[in-house]
Design an enzyme around this catalytic site. Structure first.
Site: not given
Ligand code: S3P
Length: 420
Positions: A157, A307
């Protein structure tokens, strides 16, 4: 068919970071191509409440940074609305600040797990309270006096990684973070351009604490490949289409959709690659493809297109053979349970799709029929099914499309100008 060309709106992830990092840097930052979506405006609102002067007009955003240790105790509760990026990254910053703050959000944020961030921040010495042992909002934070951390991330993440990186800037010693899988690295790129010392070696990230961040002056936000994804898929599946999407962010931590499209026999090319604000961008020419084939999407590819999976699932219905999407359990804790939202709605449209614990199996190629779609108040579900409706027999009704403003204001206007 879809025909024409357009300039892509700014990247959501980069826009959030531009506001946050400019706020905690010394100096004024002028942000152009900022995404005026609801999520990014929630970030603006939260940082204003902590004393940052941010002016927003239709052309640009001006942030008068207060420096790394210049934020003030919020004048009110911090409301992140629907934005997971706002809450998770902001918690990393709040952890470094010696004041009390309370964070809330909307119904969807109320269901999204925060322990993945509050656990490591607590290990760094931050005091955090919240529902179910600080897994859910409302969350109360009292930061300051942080120690460094050596942390093996249990989830792939970028939000969690970024939160720990931000807290590490304030700590009294260096930190090391090991990623589970490579996730988007906009935080590392932008913070280093502001004078941070973040070193990446494969999945290992070393962060040194610092005294101050300094604005780079101007940030031109790259276009959002996650928003482009809806037009990319629409042009790939609607006969006769040819669209040029200008200024697409091509950071390789985000381009999983292009790798997938290539492996499915998609028809596209990238021209005029260039560097904008430390990020690679290019123009994408995308054409209809009449011989799409199935693929498998799993493992390290997942964070590079997390996403885009709702609209990739729509693409897979038009590909010959069995597409398997797995290792994507994270989809269950996004703005909605996206596995269920995709599978239920595609089934209603007549697709041959089976739900897995961590993904789905789609047998193509199948003819879709119009249906009543439940968007679950999730912008990417609403847009993915608007794309499906373009190739469906009969009318499709989507129960909520205002949520699209979260990430893609003007989406239907754009789609209508491209549809010929
Ligand atoms: C994001 C990271 C992703 C993504 C979100 C935006 C970011 O989430 O799904 O829409 O800006 O760091 P995760 O890192 O929790 O998977």
């Amino acid at each position: 068919m879809l025909k024409g060309s357009f300039e892509l709106i700014g990247d959501k992830s980069i826009s959030h970071r531009a506001i946050m990092f400019s706020s905690i840097a010394k100096g004024t930052t002028r942000i152009s191509n900022f995404l005026m979506g609801q999520d990014c405006l929630s970030t603006v609102d939260c940082f204003r409440k902590m004393g940052v002067d941010i002016s927003v007009n239709s052309k640009e955003v001006l942030v008068k940074g207060v420096g790394l240790r210049g934020l003030k105790k919020p004048i009110d509760i911090l409301d992140v609305g629907n934005s997971g990026t706002t809450i998770r990254l902001m918690m990393g910053i709040l952890a470094g600040n010696d004041f009390n703050s309370t964070i809330i959000g909307d119904e969807s944020i109320g269901k999204r797990p925060m322990k993945r961030v509050t656990d490591p921040l607590r290990l760094m010495g931050c005091s955090i309270d919240g529902k179910d042992d600080a897994n859910y909002i409302p969350i109360k934070i009292h930061g300051g006096n942080l120690n460094g951390i050596n942390y093996n991330m249990p989830v792939a993440s970028a939000q969690v990684k970024s939160s720990i990186i931000l807290a590490s800037l304030y700590a009294n010693e260096a930190s090391t973070i090991i990623e589970k899988s490579k996730s988007r690295n906009h935080t590392e790129i932008m913070l280093n351009s502001f004078g941070a010392n973040i070193k990446t070696d494969g999945l290992k990230i070393d962060v040194s604490p610092i005294d101050e961040l300094y604005s780079v002056g101007n940030i031109n936000v790259a276009g959002d490949i996650s928003s482009a994804a809806f037009i990319i898929v629409a042009a790939s599946i609607v006969k006769g289409s040819e669209v040029i999407i200008k200024n697409v962010g091509l950071n390789e931590t985000r381009t999983g959709i292009l790798d997938v499209l290539k492996s499915m026999n998609g028809n596209f090319e990238i021209v005029d690659k260039r560097l904008v604000g430390g990020e690679i961008v290019g123009d994408l020419i995308i054409r209809y493809s009449d011989n799409l084939t199935a693929t498998t999407i799993d493992s390290d590819l997942i964070p590079r297109l997390i996403d885009e999976i709702p609209v990739i699932a729509v693409l897979a219905t038009q590909a010959e053979g069995t597409t398997i999407i797995k290792d994507a359990k994270e989809l269950k804790v996004k703005e909605s349970n996206r596995i269920k939202a995709i599978v239920d709605n595609l089934k209603n449209m007549g697709a041959d799709i089976e739900e897995l614990e961590d993904g789905m199996v789609i047998n193509g190629k199948c003819e879709l029929k119009g249906a009543k779609i439940k968007a679950f108040n999730d912008h990417r579900i609403a847009m993915a099914f608007s794309v499906a409706s373009l190739i469906s027999k009969g009318k499709t009704y989507i129960d909520n499309t205002t949520c699209i403003d979260i990430s893609f204001p003007g989406y239907f206007n754009l789609l209508n100008t491209l549809l010929k």
